[in-house]
Design a protein around this motif. Structure first.
Motif, PDB file in Angstrom:
ATOM      1  N   THR A 169       1.142  -1.134   0.024  1.00 41.55           N
ATOM      2  CA  THR A 169       0.079  -0.014  -0.021  1.00 41.55           C
ATOM      3  C   THR A 169       1.045   1.327  -0.053  1.00 41.55           C
ATOM      4  O   THR A 169       0.550   2.056  -0.780  1.00 41.55           O
ATOM      5  CB  THR A 169      -0.799   0.051   1.119  1.00 41.55           C
ATOM      6  N   SER A 192       2.889   1.573  -3.235  1.00 42.80           N
ATOM      7  CA  SER A 192       2.257   2.045  -4.491  1.00 42.80           C
ATOM      8  C   SER A 192       1.850   3.474  -4.404  1.00 42.80           C
ATOM      9  O   SER A 192       1.611   4.261  -5.266  1.00 42.80           O
ATOM     10  CB  SER A 192       0.714   0.940  -4.805  1.00 42.80           C
ATOM     11  N   GLN A 218       2.742   6.577  -6.739  1.00 45.96           N
ATOM     12  CA  GLN A 218       1.706   7.413  -7.612  1.00 45.96           C
ATOM     13  C   GLN A 218       1.876   8.869  -7.225  1.00 45.96           C
ATOM     14  O   GLN A 218       1.966   9.727  -8.102  1.00 45.96           O
ATOM     15  CB  GLN A 218       0.583   6.757  -6.827  1.00 45.96           C
ATOM     16  N   GLY A 268      -1.580   9.573 -16.032  1.00 42.32           N
ATOM     17  CA  GLY A 268      -2.176   8.023 -15.830  1.00 42.32           C
ATOM     18  C   GLY A 268      -3.260   7.826 -14.868  1.00 42.32           C
ATOM     19  O   GLY A 268      -3.797   6.608 -15.031  1.00 42.32           O
ATOM     20  N   THR A 321      -7.082   7.965 -13.946  1.00 47.23           N
ATOM     21  CA  THR A 321      -8.300   7.731 -14.607  1.00 47.23           C
ATOM     22  C   THR A 321      -9.402   7.771 -13.975  1.00 47.23           C
ATOM     23  O   THR A 321      -9.194   7.288 -12.557  1.00 47.23           O
ATOM     24  CB  THR A 321      -8.214   6.413 -15.552  1.00 47.23           C
ATOM     25  N   ILE A 344     -14.453   6.748 -20.113  1.00 44.03           N
ATOM     26  CA  ILE A 344     -13.172   6.862 -19.244  1.00 44.03           C
ATOM     27  C   ILE A 344     -12.419   8.329 -19.340  1.00 44.03           C
ATOM     28  O   ILE A 344     -12.275   8.550 -20.618  1.00 44.03           O
ATOM     29  CB  ILE A 344     -12.010   5.933 -19.587  1.00 44.03           C
ATOM     30  N   MET A 355       2.428   5.505 -17.718  1.00 45.31           N
ATOM     31  CA  MET A 355       2.385   4.192 -16.990  1.00 45.31           C
ATOM     32  C   MET A 355       3.411   3.433 -17.245  1.00 45.31           C
ATOM     33  O   MET A 355       4.214   3.700 -18.556  1.00 45.31           O
ATOM     34  CB  MET A 355       1.213   3.494 -17.704  1.00 45.31           C
ATOM     35  N   ARG A 394      -2.940  -6.372 -20.647  1.00 42.09           N
ATOM     36  CA  ARG A 394      -4.565  -6.660 -21.113  1.00 42.09           C
ATOM     37  C   ARG A 394      -4.664  -8.022 -21.068  1.00 42.09           C
ATOM     38  O   ARG A 394      -3.747  -8.963 -21.097  1.00 42.09           O
ATOM     39  CB  ARG A 394      -4.595  -6.286 -22.399  1.00 42.09           C
ATOM     40  N   GLN A 442     -11.094  -4.106 -15.921  1.00 45.39           N
ATOM     41  CA  GLN A 442     -10.363  -3.773 -17.042  1.00 45.39           C
ATOM     42  C   GLN A 442     -10.923  -4.205 -18.402  1.00 45.39           C
ATOM     43  O   GLN A 442     -10.852  -3.509 -19.412  1.00 45.39           O
ATOM     44  CB  GLN A 442      -8.833  -4.314 -16.874  1.00 45.39           C
ATOM     45  N   VAL A 449     -13.875  -1.771 -19.410  1.00 51.48           N
ATOM     46  CA  VAL A 449     -13.660  -0.489 -19.769  1.00 51.48           C
ATOM     47  C   VAL A 449     -12.334  -0.240 -20.493  1.00 51.48           C
ATOM     48  O   VAL A 449     -11.755   1.052 -20.483  1.00 51.48           O
ATOM     49  CB  VAL A 449     -13.803   0.530 -18.420  1.00 51.48           C
ATOM     50  N   GLY A 450     -11.581  -1.342 -20.661  1.00 49.68           N
ATOM     51  CA  GLY A 450     -10.342  -1.026 -21.377  1.00 49.68           C
ATOM     52  C   GLY A 450      -9.292  -0.828 -20.181  1.00 49.68           C
ATOM     53  O   GLY A 450      -9.781  -1.433 -19.062  1.00 49.68           O
ATOM     54  N   HIS A 451      -8.257   0.025 -20.183  1.00 52.18           N
ATOM     55  CA  HIS A 451      -7.529   0.097 -19.142  1.00 52.18           C
ATOM     56  C   HIS A 451      -8.180   1.144 -18.090  1.00 52.18           C
ATOM     57  O   HIS A 451      -8.421   2.186 -18.771  1.00 52.18           O
ATOM     58  CB  HIS A 451      -6.058   0.319 -19.395  1.00 52.18           C
ATOM     59  N   ILE A 452      -7.848   1.031 -16.878  1.00 49.37           N
ATOM     60  CA  ILE A 452      -8.421   1.847 -15.860  1.00 49.37           C
ATOM     61  C   ILE A 452      -7.533   2.412 -14.938  1.00 49.37           C
ATOM     62  O   ILE A 452      -7.651   3.082 -14.003  1.00 49.37           O
ATOM     63  CB  ILE A 452      -9.751   1.226 -15.137  1.00 49.37           C
ATOM     64  N   GLY A 453      -6.365   2.431 -15.351  1.00 54.73           N
ATOM     65  CA  GLY A 453      -5.313   2.880 -14.520  1.00 54.73           C
ATOM     66  C   GLY A 453      -4.985   2.300 -13.270  1.00 54.73           C
ATOM     67  O   GLY A 453      -5.318   2.588 -12.009  1.00 54.73           O
ATOM     68  N   LEU A 454      -4.631   0.734 -13.201  1.00 57.15           N
ATOM     69  CA  LEU A 454      -4.967  -0.134 -12.240  1.00 57.15           C
ATOM     70  C   LEU A 454      -4.105   0.468 -11.259  1.00 57.15           C
ATOM     71  O   LEU A 454      -4.142   0.362  -9.891  1.00 57.15           O
ATOM     72  CB  LEU A 454      -4.209  -1.387 -12.766  1.00 57.15           C
ATOM     73  N   LEU A 455      -2.927   1.149 -11.729  1.00 53.80           N
ATOM     74  CA  LEU A 455      -1.996   1.532 -10.570  1.00 53.80           C
ATOM     75  C   LEU A 455      -2.377   2.459  -9.641  1.00 53.80           C
ATOM     76  O   LEU A 455      -2.118   2.491  -8.513  1.00 53.80           O
ATOM     77  CB  LEU A 455      -0.648   1.922 -11.382  1.00 53.80           C
ATOM     78  N   SER A 456      -3.484   3.325 -10.281  1.00 52.50           N
ATOM     79  CA  SER A 456      -3.776   4.609  -9.460  1.00 52.50           C
ATOM     80  C   SER A 456      -4.755   4.112  -8.323  1.00 52.50           C
ATOM     81  O   SER A 456      -4.777   4.884  -7.332  1.00 52.50           O
ATOM     82  CB  SER A 456      -4.419   5.512 -10.383  1.00 52.50           C
ATOM     83  N   LEU A 457      -5.537   2.800  -8.489  1.00 52.54           N
ATOM     84  CA  LEU A 457      -6.330   2.402  -7.626  1.00 52.54           C
ATOM     85  C   LEU A 457      -5.713   1.619  -6.576  1.00 52.54           C
ATOM     86  O   LEU A 457      -6.370   1.319  -5.754  1.00 52.54           O
ATOM     87  CB  LEU A 457      -7.538   1.874  -8.249  1.00 52.54           C
ATOM     88  N   LEU A 458      -4.480   1.097  -7.000  1.00 40.74           N
ATOM     89  CA  LEU A 458      -3.951   0.354  -6.123  1.00 40.74           C
ATOM     90  C   LEU A 458      -3.691   0.467  -4.676  1.00 40.74           C
ATOM     91  O   LEU A 458      -4.148  -0.427  -3.725  1.00 40.74           O
ATOM     92  CB  LEU A 458      -2.418  -0.077  -6.600  1.00 40.74           C
ATOM     93  N   PRO A 459      -3.185   1.592  -4.232  1.00 45.27           N
ATOM     94  CA  PRO A 459      -3.062   1.838  -2.705  1.00 45.27           C
ATOM     95  C   PRO A 459      -4.376   1.763  -2.109  1.00 45.27           C
ATOM     96  O   PRO A 459      -4.542   1.083  -1.055  1.00 45.27           O
ATOM     97  CB  PRO A 459      -2.604   3.250  -2.730  1.00 45.27           C
TER      98      PRO A 459
END
Lengths: 137, 176
Positions: free
Chosen positions: A32, A35, A39, A109, A111, A120, A132, A137, B127, B130-140
């Protein structure tokens, strides 16, 4: 089956945790923090916001003068508010309004996705890179 | 499911209905973000896994998803598919780590594992929609919420398990 906690039982509950539990908790805590730092420190404030539907670009706007645009999605019209400080969904036809509540995004990056309306918002740098490392995918 | 006593059948039935009720009630409560719910509906699933094993837990989870989806009107929609996929992924991870680690994780650890898997699987499945959703930004946020919700549900699950079953079925991990 009295349904009541004996005195001190709640206090002893933490002793239930095993070493494997503690390792897991520490790893997740580190993940946590890592990341979050990645970010916050690793990405810059973006220059443009791209609106996409089903992976197709529907519009691209600079994060500059305040602007409100209406975009037609799968369900109906979503309003996107853009300003120098970022972009957000101002209104959406989706039942939960999750994308609206997510608020502003401004870093490369970042979204906001509205799954029901299939739209989106994505913040990109001026040259279009998303900030990114990779897209899986 | 052969060789099951009437007592077990009755209890699994009760756990299933508790799962459906909790799932639907929680869905009615307001929450800040969709991936930030506690997952109260998974509490009976966890208890079932601890007491009756994997097969029954998948059963309870299936009933919860099907009836819960029908009652909340989300059956077949994106939210349903994301929730179902994530729910079963998390159950699978819990079952496998319970088997493989053989008691090294307490119910709380198992629940944290399950909740974290649930969070990550949700993001991955979303994902595809919606295609790519910025996985990284939601991770924390996702990891943190998995840690807390998993910990709380695990604590409650362990306590409930102890109240309705013998302690041996709610292992503390390494004996003693």
């Amino acid at each position: 089956m009295t349904g009541r906690l004996a005195p001190g039982e709640m206090a002893r509950l933490w002793q239930v945790l095993t070493r494997a539990d503690l390792v897991l908790i520490c790893l997740l805590g580190l993940g946590t923090a890592g990341s979050f730092l990645h970010q916050q420190l690793g990405s810059q404030v973006g220059a443009e916001v791209v609106v996409e539907m089903d992976g197709e670009e529907k519009g691209r706007f600079p994060l500059g003068p305040p602007l409100k645009v209406s975009i037609e999605g799968g369900l109906g019209i979503s309003e996107v508010e853009i300003g120098p400080g970022g972009a957000r969904f101002f209104s959406a036809p989706c039942p939960h309004g999750i994308c609206v509540r997510q608020g502003w995004v401004r870093r490369q990056g970042e979204t906001v996705a509205c799954v029901p309306n299939r739209l989106i918002l994505r913040i990109v740098g001026s040259t279009g890179e998303t900030g990114m490392d990779a897209i899986s995918r | 499911m052969k060789g099951m006593s009437a007592r077990e059948v009755a209890r699994i039935g009760l756990l299933s209905s508790a799962a459906v009720i909790l799932f639907v009630l929680e869905g009615l409560a307001p929450r800040p973000l969709p991936w930030m719910k506690l997952g109260l509906g998974n509490l009976p699933v966890l208890v079932t896994l601890l007491i009756h094993g994997v097969g029954a837990a998948f059963g309870v989870s299936g009933v919860k998803l099907l009836l819960g989806g029908l009652l909340s009107g989300s059956l077949g929609g994106p939210a349903f598919v994301i929730g179902a996929g994530a729910g079963w992924a998390s159950l699978l991870v819990m079952a496998v780590s319970r088997r493989v680690a053989g008691g090294r994780f307490s119910p709380i650890g198992l629940s944290i594992l399950g909740a974290s898997t649930h969070q990550l699987a949700q993001l991955l499945i979303a994902q595809f929609y919606v295609g790519h959703i910025g996985l990284l930004s939601l991770l924390p946020l996702s990891l943190l919420s998995g840690l807390f919700s998993g910990g709380l549900i695990g604590l409650l699950g362990f306590w409930i398990c102890k109240k309705i079953e013998l302690e041996e079925h709610c292992p503390k991990g390494p004996r003693g």
